[in-house]
Design a protein around this motif. Structure first.
Motif, mmCIF file in Angstrom:
data_model
loop_
_atom_site.group_PDB
_atom_site.id
_atom_site.type_symbol
_atom_site.label_atom_id
_atom_site.label_comp_id
_atom_site.label_asym_id
_atom_site.label_seq_id
_atom_site.Cartn_x
_atom_site.Cartn_y
_atom_site.Cartn_z
ATOM 1 N N TYR A 1 47.071 46.967 40.488
ATOM 2 C CA TYR A 1 47.010 47.659 40.338
ATOM 3 C C TYR A 1 44.926 47.416 40.325
ATOM 4 N N GLU A 2 44.547 47.777 40.760
ATOM 5 C CA GLU A 2 43.113 47.616 40.767
ATOM 6 C C GLU A 2 42.173 48.539 39.798
ATOM 7 N N ALA A 3 42.206 48.529 38.607
ATOM 8 C CA ALA A 3 41.485 49.708 38.426
ATOM 9 C C ALA A 3 39.839 50.134 37.828
ATOM 10 N N GLN A 4 39.542 48.332 38.623
ATOM 11 C CA GLN A 4 37.766 48.116 38.073
ATOM 12 C C GLN A 4 37.384 48.606 39.776
ATOM 13 N N VAL A 5 38.556 48.761 40.540
ATOM 14 C CA VAL A 5 37.698 49.153 41.424
ATOM 15 C C VAL A 5 38.252 50.780 42.162
ATOM 16 N N ALA A 6 39.203 50.784 41.516
ATOM 17 C CA ALA A 6 40.133 52.014 42.346
ATOM 18 C C ALA A 6 40.085 53.476 41.500
ATOM 19 N N GLY A 7 39.351 52.854 40.470
ATOM 20 C CA GLY A 7 39.511 53.693 39.363
ATOM 21 C C GLY A 7 38.392 54.360 38.349
ATOM 22 N N VAL A 8 36.934 53.049 38.856
ATOM 23 C CA VAL A 8 35.699 53.824 38.413
ATOM 24 C C VAL A 8 34.517 54.181 39.046
ATOM 25 N N GLY A 9 33.930 55.108 39.107
ATOM 26 C CA GLY A 9 32.740 55.777 39.549
ATOM 27 C C GLY A 9 31.677 54.441 40.286
ATOM 28 N N ASP A 10 31.256 54.629 41.517
ATOM 29 C CA ASP A 10 30.039 53.381 41.959
ATOM 30 C C ASP A 10 28.503 54.451 42.271
ATOM 31 N N PRO B 1 21.380 54.933 38.579
ATOM 32 C CA PRO B 1 20.885 54.289 39.513
ATOM 33 C C PRO B 1 21.687 52.578 39.349
ATOM 34 N N LEU B 2 21.129 52.095 37.941
ATOM 35 C CA LEU B 2 21.408 50.793 37.272
ATOM 36 C C LEU B 2 22.308 50.317 37.365
ATOM 37 N N ARG B 3 23.317 51.634 36.300
ATOM 38 C CA ARG B 3 24.526 50.738 35.908
ATOM 39 C C ARG B 3 25.956 51.576 37.525
ATOM 40 N N SER B 4 25.603 51.752 38.050
ATOM 41 C CA SER B 4 26.221 52.602 39.871
ATOM 42 C C SER B 4 25.553 51.243 40.562
ATOM 43 N N ARG B 5 24.486 50.408 40.352
ATOM 44 C CA ARG B 5 24.663 49.652 41.435
ATOM 45 C C ARG B 5 25.245 48.219 40.861
ATOM 46 N N ARG C 1 29.345 48.443 41.882
ATOM 47 C CA ARG C 1 29.420 48.329 42.524
ATOM 48 C C ARG C 1 29.286 46.535 43.146
ATOM 49 N N LEU C 2 28.112 45.458 42.768
ATOM 50 C CA LEU C 2 28.308 44.369 42.370
ATOM 51 C C LEU C 2 29.730 43.949 42.033
ATOM 52 N N ALA D 1 35.219 41.150 42.691
ATOM 53 C CA ALA D 1 36.866 42.283 42.313
ATOM 54 C C ALA D 1 37.578 42.559 43.342
ATOM 55 N N ARG D 2 37.009 42.413 43.837
ATOM 56 C CA ARG D 2 37.906 43.347 45.145
ATOM 57 C C ARG D 2 38.324 42.271 46.201
ATOM 58 N N ARG D 3 36.806 40.522 46.276
ATOM 59 C CA ARG D 3 37.467 39.357 46.754
ATOM 60 C C ARG D 3 38.563 38.364 46.086
ATOM 61 N N GLU D 4 38.176 38.881 44.728
ATOM 62 C CA GLU D 4 38.813 37.881 44.317
ATOM 63 C C GLU D 4 40.143 37.818 43.772
ATOM 64 N N LEU D 5 40.428 39.340 44.222
ATOM 65 C CA LEU D 5 41.551 40.155 43.709
ATOM 66 C C LEU D 5 42.570 39.883 45.740
ATOM 67 N N ALA D 6 41.681 40.315 46.229
ATOM 68 C CA ALA D 6 42.427 39.560 47.817
ATOM 69 C C ALA D 6 42.970 38.060 48.174
ATOM 70 N N THR D 7 42.042 37.193 47.051
ATOM 71 C CA THR D 7 42.600 36.000 47.782
ATOM 72 C C THR D 7 43.838 35.523 46.647
ATOM 73 N N ARG D 8 43.720 35.675 45.463
ATOM 74 C CA ARG D 8 45.055 35.548 44.378
ATOM 75 C C ARG D 8 45.955 36.332 44.633
ATOM 76 N N ARG D 9 46.069 37.479 45.036
ATOM 77 C CA ARG D 9 47.114 38.983 45.623
ATOM 78 C C ARG D 9 47.560 38.077 46.994
ATOM 79 N N ASP D 10 46.779 37.619 47.745
ATOM 80 C CA ASP D 10 48.176 36.532 49.282
ATOM 81 C C ASP D 10 48.298 35.290 48.942
ATOM 82 N N ALA D 11 47.853 34.876 47.632
ATOM 83 C CA ALA D 11 48.258 33.323 46.918
ATOM 84 C C ALA D 11 49.818 34.077 46.424
#
Length: 404
Positions: free
Chosen positions: A196-205, A211-215, A218-219, A224-234
């Protein structure tokens, strides 16, 4: 994000008309909005099945309504006792999203072939296997196991962690080693993986006024999405080498459905809050939803110009205490809390120009900050279709169950 195309005065009139025969406080679900939200989740999942998170609904009738749709399959329960109850009611695929220490429920699970075939328990530590074995009381049914991967983002060699503190298993090697230990232990079988990727699914962007916090969010989420996609596949490849019969790989949540569904390693996505769309989900750019679950509180006092008082309303949500955990005065638009009182246990003063148009007995409609927690306050949900109550159904509480 909130559906800004809604005609809120018309919605208020419709809700007032549909519930004119009811005495507030009470809770409703707008079925038209619920179904529109379900369809939006299905589009975002792009063909991958959605496992409905029961803690976000806490109402069997609405669980059944979601599961009757082509895009939804299976339930993600929040306790083992709840999962057994749902399985006895006929739901054939229930994943418990959290480890349990409920010895009596483990004994029931291990003694009943139907329950053991329908319910999958969560494991992230070998000690949990020992706890289950100690609770079997002679039950010999094989226990279906899902392993949970820590989906949090680790930076600076692990000194910085972003995400929920859930599983201790972070690397492919750690998850594969636990899979070996489960498979080697009689009476257990690994059938699934979850992250469960809470930092993506459970945090508003898209937080209003920040605006600075939202940006920055998003970064962080992109990384997080890139890192998890690679690690989850492995991780999936490592576990399949140990457990070739792996049945499912679950990931995501309402805030990340389309991103998680796009990962080839993921076979299903969890979602639940996106059906009710509570106020915490207004700050997401990734989807637009329609508030479906509301509660009404009656006006019982008019203390002065620009002020009314409603009965009850103090229903804060779980999580870090703050203004975002409070219910939102929703209809009529323009009401706000008295900063000296906020929403109260027994009464809630509300300020703003609309107060002067409200009479004793009129309703103020609120949105809860989170999704299913609303159902811990009410024993029934009045299901609105158009401008009438189509049906009144019990919540978990209304059926005599408060699982947490």
């Amino acid at each position: 994000m909130f559906d800004t195309s809604r005609q809120l005065p018309a919605d208020r009139l419709r809700y007032d008309r549909a519930t004119a025969h009811l005495d507030a406080p009470f809770a409703v679900v707008d079925l038209d909005a619920f179904d529109a939200n379900a369809a939006a989740l299905e589009r975002r999942a792009a063909g991958k099945p959605l496992r409905v998170a029961s803690k976000s609904l806490r109402c069997r009738a609405l669980l059944d309504r979601a599961l009757a749709r082509e895009g939804f399959s299976g339930v993600m329960a929040f306790t083992l006792r709840e999962a057994l109850w749902l399985a006895r009611s006929g739901i054939e695929d229930v994943l418990v999203a959290y480890p349990s220490a409920d010895r009596a429920s483990y004994a029931e699970l291990a003694a009943d072939p139907k329950l053991a075939g329908a319910v999958t328990v969560m494991v992230d530590d070998p000690a949990q296997l020992a706890l289950i074995d100690a609770a079997r009381e002679g039950g010999a049914e094989e226990v279906r196991v899902c392993l949970e991967l820590d989906a949090s983002l680790h930076l600076l060699g692990g000194r910085v962690r972003i995400g929920a503190r859930r599983s201790p298993l972070h690397s492919p090697a750690e998850v594969a080693e636990l899979a070996r230990r489960v498979e080697a232990r009689p009476g257990f079988r690994v059938v699934g993986l979850m992250a469960y990727e809470a930092q993506v699914a459970g945090v508003g962007d898209a937080v209003p006024g920040r605006p600075l916090r939202s940006r920055a969010v998003r970064l962080m989420q992109q990384a997080a999405r890139r890192e998890l996609a690679t690690r989850r596949d492995a991780v999936v490849r490592a576990v399949r080498a140990v457990c070739p019969g792996l049945e499912f790989v679950n990931g995501g949540g309402t805030g990340s459905v389309q991103h998680t569904a796009a990962e080839p390693a993921v076979t299903e996505v969890a979602a639940g809050s996106g059906l009710y769309v509570p106020r915490l989900f207004d700050n997401y750019r990734s989807f637009t939803g329609t508030p479906a679950a509301l509660f009404a509180a009656p006006v019982v006092r008019r203390p002065g110009v620009g002020v009314v008082t409603v009965l009850g309303g103090g229903y804060p949500a779980s999580g870090v205490a703050g203004a975002d955990r409070l219910p939102q005065p929703y209809l009529p638009e323009g009401l706000r809390y008295d900063p000296q009182e906020g929403p109260g246990e027994v009464q809630t003063p509300l300020l703003g120009p609309p107060a002067d148009d409200l009479l004793l007995g009129d309703r103020v409609w609120f949105r809860h900050a989170k999704s299913g927690e609303l159902c811990e306050r009410f024993d029934a949900l009045h299901l609105i279709e158009g401008d009438r109550v189509r049906e009144t159904v019990p919540t978990y509480r209304g059926e005599g169950h408060t699982f947490l």
